[in-house]
Scaffold this motif. Structure first.
Motif, short mmCIF file in Angstrom:
data_model
loop_
_atom_site.label_atom_id
_atom_site.label_comp_id
_atom_site.label_asym_id
_atom_site.label_seq_id
_atom_site.Cartn_x
_atom_site.Cartn_y
_atom_site.Cartn_z
N LYS A 1 0.82 -1.21 0.00
CA LYS A 1 0.00 0.00 0.00
C LYS A 1 0.85 1.26 0.00
CE LYS A 1 -3.72 2.33 2.51
NZ LYS A 1 -4.64 2.27 3.69
N GLY A 2 1.92 1.26 0.81
CA GLY A 2 2.78 2.44 0.89
C GLY A 2 3.46 2.75 -0.43
N GLU A 3 3.91 1.72 -1.13
CA GLU A 3 4.58 1.94 -2.42
C GLU A 3 3.59 2.43 -3.47
OE1 GLU A 3 7.04 -0.43 -5.94
OE2 GLU A 3 6.93 -1.29 -3.92
N CYS B 1 1.82 7.02 -6.85
CA CYS B 1 0.82 7.99 -7.28
C CYS B 1 1.26 9.42 -6.97
CB CYS B 1 -0.52 7.69 -6.61
SG CYS B 1 -1.29 6.14 -7.13
N LYS B 2 1.85 9.61 -5.80
CA LYS B 2 2.31 10.95 -5.42
C LYS B 2 3.42 11.43 -6.35
CE LYS B 2 1.15 10.91 -0.48
NZ LYS B 2 1.71 10.98 0.90
N LEU B 3 4.38 10.55 -6.65
CA LEU B 3 5.49 10.96 -7.50
C LEU B 3 5.00 11.26 -8.92
CD1 LEU B 3 8.47 11.47 -7.85
CD2 LEU B 3 8.83 9.02 -8.24
N ALA B 4 4.10 10.44 -9.43
CA ALA B 4 3.53 10.71 -10.76
C ALA B 4 2.78 12.04 -10.76
CB ALA B 4 2.60 9.57 -11.18
N ASN C 1 11.39 4.11 1.65
CA ASN C 1 11.40 4.36 3.08
C ASN C 1 12.85 4.34 3.56
OD1 ASN C 1 12.07 1.50 3.86
ND2 ASN C 1 10.03 1.14 2.99
N THR C 2 13.06 4.67 4.82
CA THR C 2 14.42 4.74 5.35
C THR C 2 15.03 3.37 5.60
OG1 THR C 2 13.54 4.91 7.60
CG2 THR C 2 13.98 6.97 6.43
N ALA C 3 14.19 2.33 5.63
CA ALA C 3 14.69 0.99 5.95
C ALA C 3 15.33 0.30 4.76
CB ALA C 3 13.55 0.13 6.49
N LEU D 1 12.26 5.24 -6.35
CA LEU D 1 11.43 5.29 -7.55
C LEU D 1 11.91 6.43 -8.45
CD1 LEU D 1 7.84 4.86 -6.04
CD2 LEU D 1 9.23 3.12 -7.18
N THR D 2 12.01 6.15 -9.73
CA THR D 2 12.41 7.16 -10.70
C THR D 2 11.69 6.90 -12.01
OG1 THR D 2 14.31 8.24 -11.78
CG2 THR D 2 14.40 5.84 -11.52
#
Length: 214
Positions: A112-114, A119-122, A146-148, A153-154
């Motif tokens: 879900k997070g990815e 969607c946010k990056l697009a 995430n930091t872990a 994403l690019t």
């Protein structure tokens, strides 16, 4: 022993109880029609979300257009289902590409997070296009999952900002090695990504790095 017919629930989970059977008999016909339509749409959604189906449809359309069989009609068909054909082919400017094009069974492969981050990056790429910060295609925007984990994403090389969708984003590690190609066959701009990788590596708390030219 005589055979008896048993009626099953619409979702196929098992036989109906006497109470359920009576309730279904009392259910209005329009509700039954709605249930059947929902099931039909689910089957169509699963079919249209199939990668094999999309690739085969693209192949058939390309073959028919190459043979000169009613090219305008075939192009209209391609545009009608274009929002679901993510095989790397760029569509004309008359088609507005959805930002969130991860639907149906395609979404199962993403946490879900990815999916939200994609969607946010697009959406950020669409804003860059809206504000005219697109003087050069050398600009790039990246987002760390995430930091872990050291995954980012690019966008693949060759997509314009208004063509970027959630599913077309590529997931790479800090060395630029592709972990998830996305829905295009385009390569990653490794040289341009190296700058972003340095920032993400030095600052794990930074989720997004934006480099544009206006």
């Amino acid at each position: 022993m005589a055979d008896t017919d048993t009626e099953t629930l619409p979702n196929g989970t098992g036989p109906l109880s006497a109470e359920d059977e009576e309730r279904m008999k009392q259910r209005p016909a329009d509700i039954d029609a709605d249930v059947r339509e929902m099931e039909r749409r689910k089957r169509v959604e699963a079919l249209m979300s199939s990668k094999l189906f999309r690739e085969e449809l693209e192949r058939v359309l390309d073959q028919q257009m190459h043979e000169g069989n009613d090219a305008p009609l075939l192009q209209r068909i391609r545009e009608m289902v274009g929002g679901r054909l993510h095989t790397g082919s760029l569509r004309g400017p008359s088609c507005v590409l959805p930002i969130n094009d991860i639907r149906g069974i395609e979404g199962v492969g993403y946490e879900k997070g990815e999916k939200i981050l994609r969607c946010k990056l697009a959406a950020v790429y669409r804003l860059v296009d809206l504000f005219g910060w697109t003087q050069s295609m050398s600009g790039q925007i990246t987002a760390r999952l995430n930091t872990a984990v050291e995954q980012v994403l690019t966008t693949p090389r060759g997509l314009l900002p208004h063509e970027v969708t959630a599913s077309s984003l590529v997931k790479v590690d800090m060395q630029g090695v592709v972990q998830d190609q996305g829905t295009t066959n385009f390569p990653v701009n490794v040289e341009g990504f190296s700058l972003h990788a340095s920032v993400h590596a030095a600052r794990p708390d930074v989720r997004c790095v934006l480099h544009v030219r206006s």
